[in-house]
Design a protein around this motif. Structure first.
Motif, short mmCIF file in Angstrom:
data_model
loop_
_atom_site.label_atom_id
_atom_site.label_comp_id
_atom_site.label_asym_id
_atom_site.label_seq_id
_atom_site.Cartn_x
_atom_site.Cartn_y
_atom_site.Cartn_z
N THR A 30 0.65 -1.18 0.09
CA THR A 30 -0.05 0.14 0.02
C THR A 30 0.86 1.16 0.02
O THR A 30 0.56 2.41 -0.01
CB THR A 30 -1.06 0.18 1.10
N ASP A 31 2.06 1.18 -0.14
CA ASP A 31 2.92 2.30 -0.15
C ASP A 31 3.04 3.01 -1.38
O ASP A 31 3.16 2.10 -2.68
CB ASP A 31 4.36 1.93 0.11
N TYR A 32 2.89 4.20 -1.60
CA TYR A 32 3.02 4.86 -2.79
C TYR A 32 4.20 5.54 -3.10
O TYR A 32 4.92 5.31 -2.08
CB TYR A 32 2.11 6.18 -2.80
N ILE A 33 4.68 5.60 -4.10
CA ILE A 33 6.13 6.32 -4.29
C ILE A 33 5.84 7.60 -4.90
O ILE A 33 5.12 7.85 -5.83
CB ILE A 33 6.83 5.42 -5.44
N HIS A 34 6.62 8.61 -4.21
CA HIS A 34 6.31 9.68 -4.54
C HIS A 34 7.81 10.37 -5.05
O HIS A 34 8.75 10.13 -4.45
CB HIS A 34 6.21 10.91 -3.42
N ILE A 48 5.76 13.73 -8.98
CA ILE A 48 4.91 12.75 -9.47
C ILE A 48 4.79 11.78 -8.49
O ILE A 48 5.75 11.66 -7.49
CB ILE A 48 5.59 12.30 -10.79
N HIS A 49 3.78 10.95 -8.60
CA HIS A 49 3.59 9.90 -7.75
C HIS A 49 3.01 8.66 -8.49
O HIS A 49 2.14 9.02 -9.32
CB HIS A 49 3.18 10.22 -6.37
N GLY A 50 3.11 7.44 -7.76
CA GLY A 50 2.36 6.57 -8.30
C GLY A 50 2.23 5.30 -7.39
O GLY A 50 3.03 5.11 -6.20
N LEU A 51 1.40 4.31 -7.69
CA LEU A 51 1.27 2.96 -6.98
C LEU A 51 1.80 1.76 -7.46
O LEU A 51 2.61 1.32 -7.27
CB LEU A 51 -0.26 2.75 -6.45
N SER A 61 7.83 11.49 -16.33
CA SER A 61 7.06 10.09 -16.05
C SER A 61 7.77 9.34 -15.07
O SER A 61 8.98 9.47 -14.86
CB SER A 61 7.41 9.35 -17.39
N LEU A 62 6.88 8.31 -14.41
CA LEU A 62 7.37 7.49 -13.36
C LEU A 62 7.04 5.99 -13.79
O LEU A 62 5.94 5.45 -14.18
CB LEU A 62 6.47 7.82 -12.07
N ALA A 63 8.12 5.29 -13.93
CA ALA A 63 7.98 3.86 -14.15
C ALA A 63 8.29 2.98 -13.09
O ALA A 63 9.34 3.29 -12.19
CB ALA A 63 9.20 3.59 -15.45
N ILE A 64 7.62 2.36 -12.69
CA ILE A 64 7.64 1.46 -11.39
C ILE A 64 7.63 -0.05 -12.03
O ILE A 64 6.75 -0.73 -12.88
CB ILE A 64 6.12 1.46 -10.63
N VAL A 85 18.18 18.67 -6.47
CA VAL A 85 18.02 17.31 -5.91
C VAL A 85 16.75 16.59 -6.05
O VAL A 85 15.87 17.31 -5.65
CB VAL A 85 18.49 17.71 -4.15
N TYR A 86 16.80 15.47 -6.45
CA TYR A 86 15.52 14.67 -6.56
C TYR A 86 15.49 13.58 -5.32
O TYR A 86 16.22 12.83 -5.11
CB TYR A 86 15.35 13.87 -7.90
N TYR A 87 14.19 13.72 -4.68
CA TYR A 87 14.03 12.67 -3.78
C TYR A 87 12.72 11.70 -3.99
O TYR A 87 11.86 12.21 -4.50
CB TYR A 87 13.62 13.35 -2.39
N CYS A 88 13.09 10.56 -3.93
CA CYS A 88 12.12 9.30 -3.82
C CYS A 88 11.71 9.03 -2.56
O CYS A 88 12.57 8.77 -1.78
CB CYS A 88 12.95 8.37 -4.78
N ILE A 89 10.26 8.89 -2.44
CA ILE A 89 10.04 8.74 -1.11
C ILE A 89 8.85 7.74 -1.07
O ILE A 89 8.02 7.70 -2.17
CB ILE A 89 9.33 10.05 -0.50
N ARG A 90 8.61 6.81 -0.14
CA ARG A 90 7.81 5.93 0.16
C ARG A 90 6.62 6.66 0.84
O ARG A 90 6.85 7.19 1.97
CB ARG A 90 8.18 4.49 0.76
N THR A 91 5.29 6.61 0.90
CA THR A 91 4.35 7.23 1.74
C THR A 91 3.53 5.98 2.38
O THR A 91 3.35 4.92 1.71
CB THR A 91 3.38 7.95 0.90
N ASN A 92 3.26 5.91 3.55
CA ASN A 92 2.52 4.89 4.13
C ASN A 92 1.22 5.08 4.29
O ASN A 92 0.41 5.84 5.15
CB ASN A 92 3.19 4.76 5.50
N TYR A 93 0.41 4.35 3.48
CA TYR A 93 -0.97 4.50 3.40
C TYR A 93 -1.73 4.15 4.78
O TYR A 93 -1.38 3.12 5.38
CB TYR A 93 -1.64 3.56 2.41
#
Lengths: 112, 115
Positions: A30-34, A48-51, A61-64, A85-93
């Motif tokens: 259930t973690d999204y990637i932002h 951008i973000h995606g699941l 574009s975001l390729a998962i 600086v580009y940050y990749c982050i997991r969010t916790n649903y």
């Protein structure tokens, strides 16, 4: 613990595509990637973000990956203004929203 | 576009002073957040708020308090400033959707120096 791994820095030439990788091998279902970026002397900016599915917007574009253990932010034509600086982050649903854990990110340099 | 405005870009205060950092957002967002950013440590969440008069501690709340009397305004208070609170302070806001997935919109930060 950012729970994501990114290269410290990357270089690109202007007007060429840029692929910024991010590893999140312990991601839960259930973690999204932002993705956010931070230009010098500014606050972070949402990109951008995606699941699960690949996502496109006007910025990037975001390729998962199919197993969701990694993702790639794609800037289709880098400009000098993309140096940040580009940050990749997991969010916790369902968790405490806003408690985004920003790691050190990837510093992108763009050469003219 | 969402605008998150922080009242000061640069601030210099003395040790022991009470410091107020103000943040206003113009998009009727339910959620507001205060982070600090330090070299090598990244962004760390201090406090956040889901609604007026409501607050939750983040990862590093010690030495700070917050106030949210109106939906659009979220204040960070340093009761007695210390030199280790010298930092860049970033305010952010987001919609309060139940998926906890709305993007954060950040202000440009307040660089606080405590001498």
């Amino acid at each position: 613990d950012a729970k994501t791994t990114q290269p410290n820095s990357m270089e690109s030439n202007e007007e060429e595509p840029v692929h910024l990788p991010c590893n999140h091998s312990t991601i839960s279902g259930t973690d999204y990637i932002h993705w956010y970026r931070q230009l010098p002397s500014q606050g972070p900016e949402y990109v951008i973000h995606g699941l699960t599915s690949n996502v496109n917007n006007r910025m990037a574009s975001l390729a998962i990956a199919e197993d969701r253990k990694s993702s790639t932010l794609i800037l289709h034509r880098a400009t000098l203004r993309d140096a940040a600086v580009y940050y990749c982050i997991r969010t916790n649903y369902g968790g405490s929203q806003g408690n985004l854990i920003f790691g050190k990110g990837t510093k992108l340099s763009v050469k003219p | 576009d969402v605008k998150v405005t922080q009242s000061s870009r640069y601030l210099v205060k003395r040790t022991g002073e009470k410091v107020f950092l103000e943040c206003v957002q113009d998009m009727d967002h339910e959620n507001m957040f205060w982070y600090r950013q330090d070299p090598g440590l990244g962004l760390r969440l201090i406090y956040f708020s889901y609604d007026v008069k409501m607050k939750e501690k983040g990862d590093i709340p010690e030495g700070y308090s917050v106030s949210r009397e109106k939906k659009e305004r979220f204040s960070l208070i340093l009761e007695s400033a210390s030199t280790n609170q010298t930092s860049m302070y970033l305010c952010a806001s987001s919609l309060g959707d139940t998926s906890y997935n709305s993007p954060l919109h950040f202000g440009n930060g307040t660089r606080l120096t405590v001498t």
